[in-house]
Design an enzyme around this catalytic site. Structure first.
Site, PDB file in Angstrom:
ATOM      1  N   GLY A  71       1.148 -13.882  -4.758  1.00  0.00           N
ATOM      2  CA  GLY A  71       0.639 -12.969  -3.742  1.00  0.00           C
ATOM      3  C   GLY A  71      -0.864 -12.812  -3.759  1.00  0.00           C
ATOM      4  O   GLY A  71      -1.498 -12.704  -2.700  1.00  0.00           O
ATOM      5  N   ASN A 152       3.323  -0.692  -3.726  1.00  0.00           N
ATOM      6  CA  ASN A 152       3.879  -1.141  -5.004  1.00  0.00           C
ATOM      7  C   ASN A 152       3.989  -0.044  -6.060  1.00  0.00           C
ATOM      8  O   ASN A 152       4.700  -0.211  -7.050  1.00  0.00           O
ATOM      9  CB  ASN A 152       3.052  -2.297  -5.566  1.00  0.00           C
ATOM     10  CG  ASN A 152       1.597  -1.924  -5.781  1.00  0.00           C
ATOM     11  OD1 ASN A 152       0.912  -1.480  -4.865  1.00  0.00           O
ATOM     12  ND2 ASN A 152       1.103  -2.108  -6.994  1.00  0.00           N
ATOM     13  N   GLN A 180       6.208  -6.577  -2.122  1.00  0.00           N
ATOM     14  CA  GLN A 180       7.288  -5.706  -2.596  1.00  0.00           C
ATOM     15  C   GLN A 180       8.460  -5.628  -1.615  1.00  0.00           C
ATOM     16  O   GLN A 180       9.497  -5.035  -1.937  1.00  0.00           O
ATOM     17  CB  GLN A 180       6.753  -4.298  -2.862  1.00  0.00           C
ATOM     18  CG  GLN A 180       5.792  -4.188  -4.028  1.00  0.00           C
ATOM     19  CD  GLN A 180       6.452  -4.421  -5.384  1.00  0.00           C
ATOM     20  OE1 GLN A 180       7.678  -4.333  -5.514  1.00  0.00           O
ATOM     21  NE2 GLN A 180       5.647  -4.727  -6.380  1.00  0.00           N
ATOM     22  N   SER A 200       5.599 -13.165  -3.204  1.00  0.00           N
ATOM     23  CA  SER A 200       5.543 -13.667  -4.567  1.00  0.00           C
ATOM     24  C   SER A 200       6.952 -13.734  -5.122  1.00  0.00           C
ATOM     25  O   SER A 200       7.670 -12.730  -5.120  1.00  0.00           O
ATOM     26  CB  SER A 200       4.666 -12.747  -5.431  1.00  0.00           C
ATOM     27  OG  SER A 200       4.351 -13.345  -6.656  1.00  0.00           O
ATOM     28  N   ALA A 201       7.350 -14.883  -5.612  1.00  0.00           N
ATOM     29  CA  ALA A 201       8.752 -15.123  -5.976  1.00  0.00           C
ATOM     30  C   ALA A 201       9.246 -14.226  -7.098  1.00  0.00           C
ATOM     31  O   ALA A 201      10.425 -13.867  -7.140  1.00  0.00           O
ATOM     32  CB  ALA A 201       8.935 -16.590  -6.371  1.00  0.00           C
ATOM     33  N   HIS A 202       8.373 -13.856  -8.031  1.00  0.00           N
ATOM     34  CA  HIS A 202       8.852 -13.118  -9.194  1.00  0.00           C
ATOM     35  C   HIS A 202       9.205 -11.663  -8.886  1.00  0.00           C
ATOM     36  O   HIS A 202       9.712 -10.954  -9.747  1.00  0.00           O
ATOM     37  CB  HIS A 202       7.840 -13.192 -10.339  1.00  0.00           C
ATOM     38  CG  HIS A 202       6.597 -12.387 -10.153  1.00  0.00           C
ATOM     39  ND1 HIS A 202       6.380 -11.190 -10.801  1.00  0.00           N
ATOM     40  CD2 HIS A 202       5.483 -12.599  -9.408  1.00  0.00           C
ATOM     41  CE1 HIS A 202       5.196 -10.706 -10.472  1.00  0.00           C
ATOM     42  NE2 HIS A 202       4.625 -11.543  -9.623  1.00  0.00           N
ATOM     43  N   THR A 238      -1.867 -29.932  -6.523  1.00  0.00           N
ATOM     44  CA  THR A 238      -0.509 -30.472  -6.535  1.00  0.00           C
ATOM     45  C   THR A 238       0.504 -29.337  -6.507  1.00  0.00           C
ATOM     46  O   THR A 238       0.401 -28.382  -7.272  1.00  0.00           O
ATOM     47  CB  THR A 238      -0.288 -31.325  -7.797  1.00  0.00           C
ATOM     48  OG1 THR A 238      -1.224 -32.401  -7.802  1.00  0.00           O
ATOM     49  CG2 THR A 238       1.131 -31.880  -7.836  1.00  0.00           C
ATOM     50  N   CYS A 328      -0.515  -4.568 -12.770  1.00  0.00           N
ATOM     51  CA  CYS A 328      -1.802  -5.242 -12.885  1.00  0.00           C
ATOM     52  C   CYS A 328      -2.846  -4.324 -13.493  1.00  0.00           C
ATOM     53  O   CYS A 328      -3.926  -4.761 -13.875  1.00  0.00           O
ATOM     54  CB  CYS A 328      -2.270  -5.719 -11.510  1.00  0.00           C
ATOM     55  SG  CYS A 328      -1.091  -6.821 -10.716  1.00  0.00           S
TER      56      CYS A 328
END
Length: 378
Positions: A71, A152, A180, A200-202, A238, A328
């Site tokens: 994100g 968040n 979120q 964001s995947a996590h 990549t 964070c």
């Protein structure tokens, strides 16, 4: 010691099905997606299939999805491009956004002398859409509005459809940090007119280090760093093939079971609220987090009726993981910039804890947490 994880807004455990996909990809998709031989073509095909599937959840085309490291990178990609390449000279936001937005906006103001307008926040942490409309009606240049869909820290829900309509009526671009929200709420981008969003995947049981930006067709975006033409020239580097496929699987699981998962998690949140009120009569809830209609069902920000500067440490010693604010900022002693923005002085003195839930939590864990909190009640 049995452990209880109630910090899912910081990150979620990776599901076994997702790990299985990632492991299999490491064996089958080790080729570089930019290579022209069969190993590279196979990896590239897997990425493009994942891109198409992810785009389908939001009713957009695959060309509008750009894979990133998460994100924060996605927010930076969008905000910096808005100013540098799209001619934005005014950004309208709030002071309770994620630092991925706030710090980027600060950088852009200093580097490019843009105007930044911060919306006022009420006692519950909400913006005024009327104020937003008034501000945009007076902007003479090109404006971008950046407001997160789900806060968040306090879980407040932005009236995203209304904000999108206001932006459209005033010819302003609309960026929403939806980190979120993705995986927890449905969003049809043909009905809600966003120009940009991030994920964001996590945050929905996928791997860390991968996410994506949605960039509406027609918005020209150039890479932040150079060295290759990956992601259609938008993001040099990549591609993280295995994590992208893991994110695709996590998203599939999230959206295929969303209603069932939501019912389960809402039940946990409601039970926690009721038990907290029953045990601690003076307990309060920051922002809109107590209200299921105006906050995310995954977040509850609790203002305890006592002061304990070591509360998070004490909970951790009991095996319970929670947060005092944004993860964070977890190593900071500055406190929550979100809560500091709207709480009264006497309210700030109380100990606030953010508990956040997933489908892996249980009512039994909530009961254990209540009993532990009772030990600290003075």
């Amino acid at each position: 010691m049995n452990t209880i994880y109630l910090d899912n807004a910081a990150t979620t455990p990776v599901l076994p099905e997702v790990i299985e996909v990632i492991n299999r990809s490491m064996f089958e998709n080790f080729g570089n997606p930019s290579s022209t031989h069969q190993f590279g073509r196979s990896a590239k095909a897997s990425i493009e299939k994942a891109r198409k599937n992810i785009a389908s959840y939001f009713n957009v085309t695959s060309s509008e999805i750009v894979f990133t490291s998460g994100g924060t990178e996605a927010d930076n990609l969008i905000l910096q491009n808005a100013v540098i390449n799209l001619g934005v000279d005014t950004i309208v936001t709030s002071k309770i956004e994620h630092h991925a937005v706030l710090h980027t906006v600060d950088f852009l103001r200093e580097a490019y002398n843009i105007e930044v307008v911060y919306l006022n926040i009420d006692a519950k942490g909400n913006i005024s859409t009327k104020e937003l409309s008034n501000i945009l009606s007076e902007v003479r240049g090109k404006a971008l509005v950046s407001l997160m869909w789900v806060n968040n820290e306090i879980g407040n829900l932005l009236p995203i459809q209304e904000v999108a309509n206001i932006c459209k009526q005033n010819n302003a671009l609309f960026h929403s940090d939806t980190v979120q929200a993705i995986g927890h709420f449905n969003l049809d981008l043909q009905e809600v007119s966003l120009d940009f969003m991030t994920a964001s995947a996590h945050k929905f049981h996928g791997p860390k280090g991968v996410g994506f930006a949605y960039v509406k067709k027609g918005c020209v975006v150039k890479p932040l760093f150079h060295g290759g033409d990956q992601e259609r020239g938008v993001r040099s580097s990549t591609e993280n093939v295995h994590s992208i496929l893991g994110m695709e699987k996590a998203m599939e699981l999230s959206y295929s079971n969303m209603n069932e998962d939501r019912e389960l998690i809402e039940g946990i949140k409601v039970h926690f609220i009721e038990r907290l009120k029953g045990e601690f009569t003076e307990v309060k809830f920051n922002g809109e987090s107590e209200n299921l209609n105006t906050s995310s069902y995954t977040i509850l920000n609790v203002r305890l009726p006592w002061v304990n500067e070591m509360m998070l440490f004490s909970l951790d010693m009991k095996g319970i993981a929670a947060s005092g604010g944004s993860a964070c900022q977890s190593g900071s002693n500055k406190g929550s910039h979100v809560l500091n923005e709207f709480l009264l002085a006497e309210e700030k003195e109380k100990t606030s804890v953010r508990f956040s839930f997933s489908k892996l939590n249980t009512i039994k864990e909530i009961e254990t947490t209540i009993n532990v909190l009772k030990e600290f009640y003075v």
